[in-house]
Design an enzyme around this catalytic site. Structure first.
Site, PDB file in Angstrom:
ATOM      1  N   TYR A 124       0.813  -1.211   0.000  1.00  0.00           N
ATOM      2  CA  TYR A 124       0.000   0.000   0.000  1.00  0.00           C
ATOM      3  C   TYR A 124       0.851   1.268   0.000  1.00  0.00           C
ATOM      4  O   TYR A 124       0.639   2.180   0.793  1.00  0.00           O
ATOM      5  CB  TYR A 124      -0.942   0.019   1.206  1.00  0.00           C
ATOM      6  N   HIS A 131       0.720 -11.961   2.230  1.00  0.00           N
ATOM      7  CA  HIS A 131      -0.266 -11.171   1.494  1.00  0.00           C
ATOM      8  C   HIS A 131      -0.731 -11.900   0.232  1.00  0.00           C
ATOM      9  O   HIS A 131      -0.049 -11.919  -0.783  1.00  0.00           O
ATOM     10  CB  HIS A 131       0.360  -9.817   1.130  1.00  0.00           C
TER      11      HIS A 131
END
Length: 340
Positions: free
Chosen positions: A52, A106
């Site tokens: 992010y 992730h």
């Protein structure tokens, strides 16, 4: 306040967590203000990721000097041990801390295990032994990987998409996690923006004692909405049940969740927006979807190479090129009716 405990981690927090993906789109000053306001009103769990962009840095600045008062979860998308160590050191530096409360793999295409050849789980264990990681989790969009992670006994939490658009398959994951004393973190509780009634979304998830929803927050009014539910939680009454029933009838099926794992597109198509434009344009103020910029974005679908890369990367097994074409045809019909 309603509390939830993330399984065997023992982490107990208010049943409102802060999803820090959207704060990468706003200024550092705005992001820090939102994060601190959330904390001031009882939110203590914050979820971010290396992926992010600068989200971790903003989280680090917001909680500098008060690290022990919050729980921070982040993620690594590394595919090997070398990448893992690079990611974790970067994350620790970004967040101005020497430990991560919950470190998650992730969305891996497989379930990392000791001896699988990647070295990922061994690196995670070493990081935990060194005190850099307190709890080990995994995030995913694939049912088979999620099930394997639960059955393996190697993970303390699972983060998976879960909302009132969930099918029996997702509900089964929630139940499996409860039986395994494994925390369940609900991502995309608003189905990537397709659910536009947050009260209904909140009330639905409140039924599940072991589920911690993370709400993606970008604007103060969004944060205020969720904070208001702490003291006055919405009840799943007849009116909200009707909203859910209507949305399930309209949205269940083969629709794009907007996760973005199909990106980037070699033809420059913004797949995770274009493949669900028909739904977006009908469930949100349409003006934003009919601008000249939006029209240019949709027109790029004409450049599709039909290479199949997006289809092969979709964790939901969608026929993405077909969805793009269907959405483009619908979009052109809408434009024709709008006298553009």
């Amino acid at each position: 306040m309603t509390k939830v405990t993330l399984g065997k981690t023992g982490i107990t927090v208010e049943k409102n967590a802060f999803g820090a993906l959207p704060i990468q789109r706003i200024s550092r000053e705005e992001a820090v203000k939102l994060l601190r306001k959330a904390y001031d009103h009882g939110v203590t769990f914050y979820d971010t990721a290396r992926f992010y962009t600068d989200s971790e840095e903003k989280v680090g600045e917001a909680f500098d000097g008060m690290r022990e008062k919050v729980y921070i979860a982040t993620k690594t998308g590394a595919s090997d041990a070398e990448g893992f160590w690079k990611d974790i050191r970067t994350s620790l530096g970004n967040m101005r801390t020497d430990y991560i409360d919950l470190y998650q793999f992730h969305n891996p295409a497989f379930c990392p295990r000791p001896g699988d050849g990647s070295g990922l789980y061994e690196a995670m264990l070493e990081a935990k032994e060194k005190g850099m990681v307190r709890h080990i989790g995994i995030t995913n969009h694939r049912l088979n990987v999620a099930r394997e992670a639960i059955e393996s006994g190697l993970y303390e939490t699972l983060q998976f998409p879960f909302s009132y658009l969930a099918t029996e398959k997702e509900l089964d994951l929630v139940e499996r996690c409860a039986r395994a004393d494994m925390g369940f973190i609900a991502m995309k509780a608003l189905a990537g923006g397709l659910i536009n009634n947050s009260a209904a979304a909140y009330a639905y998830l409140a039924q599940y004692d072991n589920v911690l929803p993370i709400w993606g927050v970008q604007r103060e009014r969004e944060l205020d909405e969720f904070l208001s539910y702490i003291d006055k939680p919405p009840v799943l009454d007849e009116a909200l049940s009707a909203v859910i029933a209507h949305d399930r009838e309209e949205l269940l099926g083969d629709f794009c969740r907007g996760c973005g794992y199909c990106m980037p597109c070699p033809a420059g198509i913004e797949i995770n927006t274009c493949a669900r434009m028909s739904l977006l344009i009908r469930r949100a103020p349409s003006a934003a979807q009919l601008t000249s910029g939006a029209q240019e974005m949709m027109k790029k679908i004409e450049n599709c190479l039909h290479c199949g890369k997006c289809r092969s990367k979709c964790p939901y097994g969608l026929d993405t090129p077909a969805l793009l074409e269907k959405n483009y045809q619908d979009y052109r019909e809408i434009l024709a009716g709008k006298a553009y």
